[in-house]
Design a protein around this motif. Structure first.
Motif, PDB file in Angstrom:
ATOM      1  N   ASN A 154      81.651 -41.895  50.640  1.00 34.37           N
ATOM      2  CA  ASN A 154      82.529 -41.875  51.804  1.00 34.37           C
ATOM      3  C   ASN A 154      82.585 -40.482  52.434  1.00 34.37           C
ATOM      4  N   CYS A 155      81.408 -39.887  52.632  1.00 35.98           N
ATOM      5  CA  CYS A 155      81.347 -38.560  53.237  1.00 35.98           C
ATOM      6  C   CYS A 155      80.099 -38.459  54.113  1.00 35.98           C
ATOM      7  N   ASP A 156      80.122 -37.495  55.007  1.00 32.97           N
ATOM      8  CA  ASP A 156      79.008 -37.300  55.931  1.00 32.97           C
ATOM      9  C   ASP A 156      77.988 -36.292  55.414  1.00 32.97           C
ATOM     10  N   ARG A 157      78.450 -35.363  54.603  1.00 32.62           N
ATOM     11  CA  ARG A 157      77.566 -34.336  54.048  1.00 32.62           C
ATOM     12  C   ARG A 157      77.846 -34.182  52.566  1.00 32.62           C
ATOM     13  N   MET A 158      76.782 -33.942  51.793  1.00 32.43           N
ATOM     14  CA  MET A 158      76.978 -33.792  50.358  1.00 32.43           C
ATOM     15  C   MET A 158      75.739 -33.184  49.715  1.00 32.43           C
ATOM     16  N   ASN A 159      75.944 -32.292  48.786  1.00 34.73           N
ATOM     17  CA  ASN A 159      74.823 -31.747  48.027  1.00 34.73           C
ATOM     18  C   ASN A 159      74.251 -32.810  47.095  1.00 34.73           C
ATOM     19  N   GLN A 160      72.951 -32.784  46.914  1.00 37.46           N
ATOM     20  CA  GLN A 160      72.308 -33.644  45.927  1.00 37.46           C
ATOM     21  C   GLN A 160      72.184 -32.851  44.625  1.00 37.46           C
ATOM     22  N   VAL A 161      72.969 -33.228  43.646  1.00 34.36           N
ATOM     23  CA  VAL A 161      73.028 -32.493  42.383  1.00 34.36           C
ATOM     24  C   VAL A 161      72.304 -33.277  41.296  1.00 34.36           C
ATOM     25  N   SER A 162      71.337 -32.627  40.653  1.00 32.87           N
ATOM     26  CA  SER A 162      70.628 -33.226  39.519  1.00 32.87           C
ATOM     27  C   SER A 162      70.694 -32.263  38.352  1.00 32.87           C
ATOM     28  N   ALA A 163      70.393 -32.750  37.142  1.00 29.62           N
ATOM     29  CA  ALA A 163      70.517 -31.907  35.958  1.00 29.62           C
ATOM     30  C   ALA A 163      69.393 -32.173  34.968  1.00 29.62           C
ATOM     31  N   LEU A 164      69.141 -31.169  34.147  1.00 23.39           N
ATOM     32  CA  LEU A 164      68.057 -31.245  33.165  1.00 23.39           C
ATOM     33  C   LEU A 164      68.470 -30.504  31.906  1.00 23.39           C
ATOM     34  N   GLU A 165      68.200 -31.120  30.766  1.00 25.01           N
ATOM     35  CA  GLU A 165      68.396 -30.474  29.463  1.00 25.01           C
ATOM     36  C   GLU A 165      67.028 -30.419  28.779  1.00 25.01           C
ATOM     37  N   PRO A 166      66.294 -29.304  28.929  1.00 22.90           N
ATOM     38  CA  PRO A 166      64.909 -29.249  28.447  1.00 22.90           C
ATOM     39  C   PRO A 166      64.743 -29.088  26.951  1.00 22.90           C
ATOM     40  N   GLY A 167      65.826 -28.815  26.219  1.00 23.92           N
ATOM     41  CA  GLY A 167      65.702 -28.615  24.784  1.00 23.92           C
ATOM     42  C   GLY A 167      65.039 -27.290  24.445  1.00 23.92           C
ATOM     43  N   VAL A 168      64.530 -27.195  23.223  1.00 24.90           N
ATOM     44  CA  VAL A 168      63.891 -25.955  22.762  1.00 24.90           C
ATOM     45  C   VAL A 168      62.468 -26.239  22.300  1.00 24.90           C
ATOM     46  N   MET A 169      61.645 -25.199  22.278  1.00 25.03           N
ATOM     47  CA  MET A 169      60.234 -25.368  21.966  1.00 25.03           C
ATOM     48  C   MET A 169      59.993 -25.997  20.596  1.00 25.03           C
ATOM     49  N   ALA A 170      60.864 -25.699  19.635  1.00 23.25           N
ATOM     50  CA  ALA A 170      60.690 -26.247  18.291  1.00 23.25           C
ATOM     51  C   ALA A 170      60.760 -27.767  18.281  1.00 23.25           C
ATOM     52  N   LYS A 171      61.430 -28.340  19.275  1.00 23.38           N
ATOM     53  CA  LYS A 171      61.562 -29.802  19.353  1.00 23.38           C
ATOM     54  C   LYS A 171      60.571 -30.430  20.322  1.00 23.38           C
ATOM     55  N   GLY A 173      57.711 -28.677  21.768  1.00 23.24           N
ATOM     56  CA  GLY A 173      56.366 -28.115  21.756  1.00 23.24           C
ATOM     57  C   GLY A 173      55.965 -27.503  23.076  1.00 23.24           C
ATOM     58  N   MET A 174      56.930 -27.424  23.996  1.00 29.96           N
ATOM     59  CA  MET A 174      56.656 -26.871  25.325  1.00 29.96           C
ATOM     60  C   MET A 174      57.631 -25.750  25.645  1.00 29.96           C
ATOM     61  N   GLU A 175      57.156 -24.763  26.399  1.00 31.65           N
ATOM     62  CA  GLU A 175      58.038 -23.721  26.899  1.00 31.65           C
ATOM     63  C   GLU A 175      59.049 -24.348  27.863  1.00 31.65           C
ATOM     64  N   THR A 176      60.280 -23.865  27.798  1.00 29.58           N
ATOM     65  CA  THR A 176      61.296 -24.320  28.747  1.00 29.58           C
ATOM     66  C   THR A 176      60.819 -24.131  30.182  1.00 29.58           C
ATOM     67  N   ALA A 177      60.181 -22.981  30.439  1.00 27.14           N
ATOM     68  CA  ALA A 177      59.699 -22.690  31.787  1.00 27.14           C
ATOM     69  C   ALA A 177      58.673 -23.719  32.255  1.00 27.14           C
ATOM     70  N   GLU A 178      57.846 -24.224  31.342  1.00 29.27           N
ATOM     71  CA  GLU A 178      56.855 -25.239  31.707  1.00 29.27           C
ATOM     72  C   GLU A 178      57.539 -26.529  32.146  1.00 29.27           C
ATOM     73  N   VAL A 223      68.763 -12.415  21.706  1.00 28.90           N
ATOM     74  CA  VAL A 223      68.561 -12.408  20.257  1.00 28.90           C
ATOM     75  C   VAL A 223      67.117 -12.076  19.911  1.00 28.90           C
ATOM     76  N   GLY A 224      66.400 -11.465  20.838  1.00 29.11           N
ATOM     77  CA  GLY A 224      65.038 -11.010  20.571  1.00 29.11           C
ATOM     78  C   GLY A 224      64.015 -12.114  20.503  1.00 29.11           C
ATOM     79  N   ASN A 225      64.347 -13.291  21.049  1.00 28.57           N
ATOM     80  CA  ASN A 225      63.438 -14.439  21.004  1.00 28.57           C
ATOM     81  C   ASN A 225      62.968 -14.751  22.426  1.00 28.57           C
ATOM     82  N   HIS A 226      62.076 -13.917  22.944  1.00 29.59           N
ATOM     83  CA  HIS A 226      61.702 -13.992  24.359  1.00 29.59           C
ATOM     84  C   HIS A 226      60.881 -15.239  24.683  1.00 29.59           C
ATOM     85  N   ARG A 227      61.305 -15.922  25.737  1.00 25.49           N
ATOM     86  CA  ARG A 227      60.574 -17.055  26.275  1.00 25.49           C
ATOM     87  C   ARG A 227      60.226 -16.727  27.723  1.00 25.49           C
ATOM     88  N   ASN A 228      59.366 -17.540  28.317  1.00 23.33           N
ATOM     89  CA  ASN A 228      58.971 -17.282  29.703  1.00 23.33           C
ATOM     90  C   ASN A 228      60.177 -17.335  30.639  1.00 23.33           C
TER      91      ASN A 228
END
Length: 318
Positions: A154-171, A173-178, A223-228
């Protein structure tokens, strides 16, 4: 972060090396002789009615960025001493202040946008679960708007909001950045908001501080655990990072205790020199958090999600 300016700054207590993700703490660690560091501006104001102190550290030049160990950009730190307390009214005030600061950093905040919110961290490690728990409480609208249009709300303007929980590489096998880069490529958001748990230099700021920056983030750097890095340069869209320090380097705690012991010592004394020689290198890979971290993360994650909802969701429903 740009590899030239890793999102990590180390300070020292004699032989004790500690880490922090907070630009405010980095600025505080600079010697008094360099207190007027060129290219760094600091603005501070205090909201007495809700006991929230806001400090803006603005790094304007590459030389200042190198000295600070942080990229050029704006770093807003909100310090709320009672943020760990279960006071709903107070947390609502924090959410409102967070929304105000977030809107100031968002590019084209006055326009309708597509906003992707990414909750970084490991849901199974409580001190690192801030990002995923924030995502749980977000007001997601993209799928509804795409399917039924803005009339569904019931509005004329609205942001489209989406979300993502990428997890961690140990689970995954992919970099979060990827993962994030792939989603950004498919959904083409106008802006990215990233939430992550941080590391602090001071135990007084643990779970009581929120940092917002327009420079993006390098996951795990505190914590010294650098990711991309997740930045404008790496993803092609503006990246706003929101974080709360949930852990502190064990060496920090030991170093602070040592400083208190040395406060009344004569620097020329043998006792003072011996204490200065103490080496806590074995503590550098140990990080501490509060015993009530489960309840705290649940509470502050809701506070952050409400601030984001106000800034990019409710505030744009006309």
């Amino acid at each position: 972060m740009d590899e030239r300016y890793p999102n990590e700054k180390r300070a020292f207590h004699g032989n004790v090396q500690v880490r922090t993700d907070l630009a405010l703490e980095v600025r505080e660690s600079i010697s008094e002789a360099d207190s007027e560091l060129r290219g760094v501006r600091v603005e501070e104001y205090y909201h007495e009615e809700d006991d929230i102190r806001v400090t803006k550290v603005m790094i304007d030049t590459k030389n200042a960025a190198k000295a600070m160990g942080k990229p050029v950009g704006i770093y807003v730190t909100m310090e709320a001493p009672a943020m760990v307390e279960p006071d709903d009214d107070y947390h609502r005030e924090i959410s409102m202040r967070l929304a105000e600061e977030l809107q100031e950093l968002l590019p084209n905040a006055e326009k309708e946008q597509s906003v992707l919110i990414v909750g970084l961290g490991n849901r199974d490690v409580t001190a690192d679960a801030l990002g995923p728990q924030v995502v749980d409480n977000l007001f997601i609208t993209r799928h509804i708007v795409k399917e039924y249009g803005k009339a569904a709300y019931n509005c004329d303007r609205m942001n489209q909001v989406s979300a993502l929980e990428p997890g961690v590489m140990a689970k995954t096998g992919m970099e979060t950045a990827e993962i994030v880069k792939g989603v950004v490529g498919e959904t083409a958001p106008d802006v990215l908001i990233v939430i992550d748990a941080l590391a602090a230099r001071s135990t007084k700021r643990l779970n009581r501080t929120i940092q917002i920056t327009n420079t993006g983030i390098q996951p795990g750097s505190g914590v010294g655990n650098h990711r991309n890095a997740l930045t404008m340069e790496s993803l092609g869209v503006p990246v706003i990072a929101i974080g709360i320090p949930t852990v502190v380097d064990a060496a920090t705690i030991v170093g602070d205790a040592l400083d208190r012991l040395l406060e009344d010592e004569d620097p020329a004394s043998a006792r003072y020199r011996e204490k200065q020689k103490l080496n806590f290198a074995e503590l550098n890979n140990m990080y501490m958090t509060g015993k009530d971290i489960d309840a705290v993360i649940k509470r502050v994650s809701y506070t952050v999600s409400e601030g984001i909802n106000i800034a990019v969701g409710e505030a744009f429903m006309w």
